[in-house]
Scaffold this motif. Sequence first.
Motif, PDB file in Angstrom:
ATOM      1  N   SER A  92       0.821  -1.203   0.000  1.00 25.20           N
ATOM      2  CA  SER A  92       0.000   0.000   0.000  1.00 25.20           C
ATOM      3  C   SER A  92       0.863   1.264   0.000  1.00 25.20           C
ATOM      4  O   SER A  92       0.577   2.218  -0.732  1.00 25.20           O
ATOM      5  CB  SER A  92      -0.923   0.012   1.214  1.00 25.20           C
ATOM      6  N   VAL A  93       1.912   1.276   0.807  1.00 25.07           N
ATOM      7  CA  VAL A  93       2.814   2.444   0.846  1.00 25.07           C
ATOM      8  C   VAL A  93       3.446   2.661  -0.526  1.00 25.07           C
ATOM      9  O   VAL A  93       3.561   3.803  -0.999  1.00 25.07           O
ATOM     10  CB  VAL A  93       3.903   2.247   1.926  1.00 25.07           C
ATOM     11  N   PHE A  94       3.834   1.567  -1.189  1.00 31.52           N
ATOM     12  CA  PHE A  94       4.413   1.683  -2.523  1.00 31.52           C
ATOM     13  C   PHE A  94       3.394   2.265  -3.510  1.00 31.52           C
ATOM     14  O   PHE A  94       3.728   3.129  -4.335  1.00 31.52           O
ATOM     15  CB  PHE A  94       4.889   0.314  -3.011  1.00 31.52           C
ATOM     16  N   LEU A  95       2.137   1.797  -3.423  1.00 28.66           N
ATOM     17  CA  LEU A  95       1.089   2.330  -4.294  1.00 28.66           C
ATOM     18  C   LEU A  95       0.879   3.821  -4.052  1.00 28.66           C
ATOM     19  O   LEU A  95       0.766   4.608  -5.003  1.00 28.66           O
ATOM     20  CB  LEU A  95      -0.217   1.575  -4.064  1.00 28.66           C
ATOM     21  N   TRP A  96       0.812   4.228  -2.771  1.00 26.83           N
ATOM     22  CA  TRP A  96       0.630   5.646  -2.464  1.00 26.83           C
ATOM     23  C   TRP A  96       1.817   6.471  -2.972  1.00 26.83           C
ATOM     24  O   TRP A  96       1.660   7.618  -3.400  1.00 26.83           O
ATOM     25  CB  TRP A  96       0.458   5.854  -0.962  1.00 26.83           C
ATOM     26  N   PHE A  97       3.008   5.886  -2.914  1.00 28.99           N
ATOM     27  CA  PHE A  97       4.214   6.563  -3.396  1.00 28.99           C
ATOM     28  C   PHE A  97       4.115   6.819  -4.901  1.00 28.99           C
ATOM     29  O   PHE A  97       4.390   7.929  -5.384  1.00 28.99           O
ATOM     30  CB  PHE A  97       5.438   5.711  -3.071  1.00 28.99           C
ATOM     31  N   THR A  98       3.715   5.793  -5.663  1.00 32.67           N
ATOM     32  CA  THR A  98       3.589   5.950  -7.118  1.00 32.67           C
ATOM     33  C   THR A  98       2.460   6.917  -7.470  1.00 32.67           C
ATOM     34  O   THR A  98       2.561   7.661  -8.439  1.00 32.67           O
ATOM     35  CB  THR A  98       3.344   4.600  -7.807  1.00 32.67           C
ATOM     36  N   ILE A  99       1.381   6.889  -6.664  1.00 29.32           N
ATOM     37  CA  ILE A  99       0.261   7.816  -6.908  1.00 29.32           C
ATOM     38  C   ILE A  99       0.695   9.256  -6.654  1.00 29.32           C
ATOM     39  O   ILE A  99       0.391  10.164  -7.437  1.00 29.32           O
ATOM     40  CB  ILE A  99      -0.945   7.446  -6.023  1.00 29.32           C
ATOM     41  N   ALA A 100       1.396   9.475  -5.542  1.00 32.56           N
ATOM     42  CA  ALA A 100       1.837  10.829  -5.194  1.00 32.56           C
ATOM     43  C   ALA A 100       2.768  11.403  -6.259  1.00 32.56           C
ATOM     44  O   ALA A 100       2.688  12.596  -6.597  1.00 32.56           O
ATOM     45  CB  ALA A 100       2.531  10.824  -3.836  1.00 32.56           C
ATOM     46  N   LEU A 101       3.630  10.550  -6.825  1.00 32.69           N
ATOM     47  CA  LEU A 101       4.577  11.004  -7.845  1.00 32.69           C
ATOM     48  C   LEU A 101       3.998  10.933  -9.251  1.00 32.69           C
ATOM     49  O   LEU A 101       4.629  11.383 -10.204  1.00 32.69           O
ATOM     50  CB  LEU A 101       5.861  10.164  -7.778  1.00 32.69           C
ATOM     51  N   ASP A 102       2.804  10.340  -9.376  1.00 34.76           N
ATOM     52  CA  ASP A 102       2.130  10.196 -10.675  1.00 34.76           C
ATOM     53  C   ASP A 102       3.031   9.517 -11.695  1.00 34.76           C
ATOM     54  O   ASP A 102       3.217   9.992 -12.825  1.00 34.76           O
ATOM     55  CB  ASP A 102       1.676  11.560 -11.200  1.00 34.76           C
ATOM     56  N   ILE A 103       3.600   8.381 -11.282  1.00 30.85           N
ATOM     57  CA  ILE A 103       4.513   7.632 -12.140  1.00 30.85           C
ATOM     58  C   ILE A 103       3.811   7.216 -13.434  1.00 30.85           C
ATOM     59  O   ILE A 103       2.680   6.740 -13.420  1.00 30.85           O
ATOM     60  CB  ILE A 103       5.045   6.381 -11.405  1.00 30.85           C
ATOM     61  N   GLY A 104       4.485   7.375 -14.549  1.00 35.47           N
ATOM     62  CA  GLY A 104       3.948   6.970 -15.840  1.00 35.47           C
ATOM     63  C   GLY A 104       3.188   8.044 -16.584  1.00 35.47           C
ATOM     64  O   GLY A 104       2.831   7.861 -17.745  1.00 35.47           O
ATOM     65  N   SER A 105       2.920   9.170 -15.931  1.00 37.73           N
ATOM     66  CA  SER A 105       2.190  10.242 -16.612  1.00 37.73           C
ATOM     67  C   SER A 105       3.109  10.967 -17.586  1.00 37.73           C
ATOM     68  O   SER A 105       4.333  10.866 -17.514  1.00 37.73           O
ATOM     69  CB  SER A 105       1.614  11.226 -15.597  1.00 37.73           C
ATOM     70  N   GLY A 106       2.503  11.720 -18.487  1.00 42.01           N
ATOM     71  CA  GLY A 106       3.296  12.462 -19.458  1.00 42.01           C
ATOM     72  C   GLY A 106       2.474  12.852 -20.657  1.00 42.01           C
ATOM     73  O   GLY A 106       1.268  13.070 -20.544  1.00 42.01           O
ATOM     74  N   TYR A 107       3.110  12.909 -21.809  1.00 47.69           N
ATOM     75  CA  TYR A 107       2.380  13.236 -23.028  1.00 47.69           C
ATOM     76  C   TYR A 107       3.140  12.731 -24.252  1.00 47.69           C
ATOM     77  O   TYR A 107       4.347  12.474 -24.207  1.00 47.69           O
ATOM     78  CB  TYR A 107       2.124  14.745 -23.138  1.00 47.69           C
ATOM     79  N   ASN A 108       2.391  12.586 -25.351  1.00 47.67           N
ATOM     80  CA  ASN A 108       2.957  12.312 -26.666  1.00 47.67           C
ATOM     81  C   ASN A 108       2.718  13.549 -27.522  1.00 47.67           C
ATOM     82  O   ASN A 108       1.586  14.013 -27.622  1.00 47.67           O
ATOM     83  CB  ASN A 108       2.278  11.110 -27.331  1.00 47.67           C
TER      84      ASN A 108
END
Length: 203
Positions: A92-108
């Motif tokens: 759960s802590v790892f999930l919250w960490f990725t959510i807080a940092l918005d891992i994988g977001s971006g644009y093309n």
Amino acid sequence: MFVNTKYNSMKKNNDYLIENNNIIVQRIIGARRWDNIFWAVVTLAAGSGFFFTGLSSYMKKTILFFIAPSDLAFIPQGVLMLFYGALAIFISVFLWFTIALDIGSGYNKFDKLNNSIKILRLGFPGKNRFISLEYEINHIKCVQVSIKQGINPKHEIYLCTKNNNKIPLTQVSQPIPIAIIESEASKLARFLGVSIEDKDIKS
């Protein structure tokens, strides 16, 4: 903020933003999604329940008012509760960490005026926090739609370069409906002036 402010007003969905028919920018949603938040909450709640139940069985006293440890032996039940609870809390802590940092977001970004394609993604903190790839449009051979059915379905769009590299364009999330994938791939292929390769359908 890693996205140029010129594009900050984009709608928060998968729609394309087209400017003068020469630029397409597609926003990519990362880990900051409702399904990830739901599972992070559920995992934390379940893990905390298991952990405190195991801890109560070890201390032989009630830590939380709704947990009665008297009927639970610390070995082996309590130990297992502690282990699985701690594991769930860690996930759960790892999930919250990725959510807080918005891992994988971006644009093309596809820019005919500059003959360029830019792929930008957010990674984990460090030297790879900003993952940026750039290509020339005239190096693109085709647009490929890859559809994988089964237990873990994937519906993805790739750009295939003339040296046979594949550039993934779709976000990591629930599979986008096939009709939408096909529509987006067709729109992009027309914009870039390339063909759509035969679908790679797997079951």
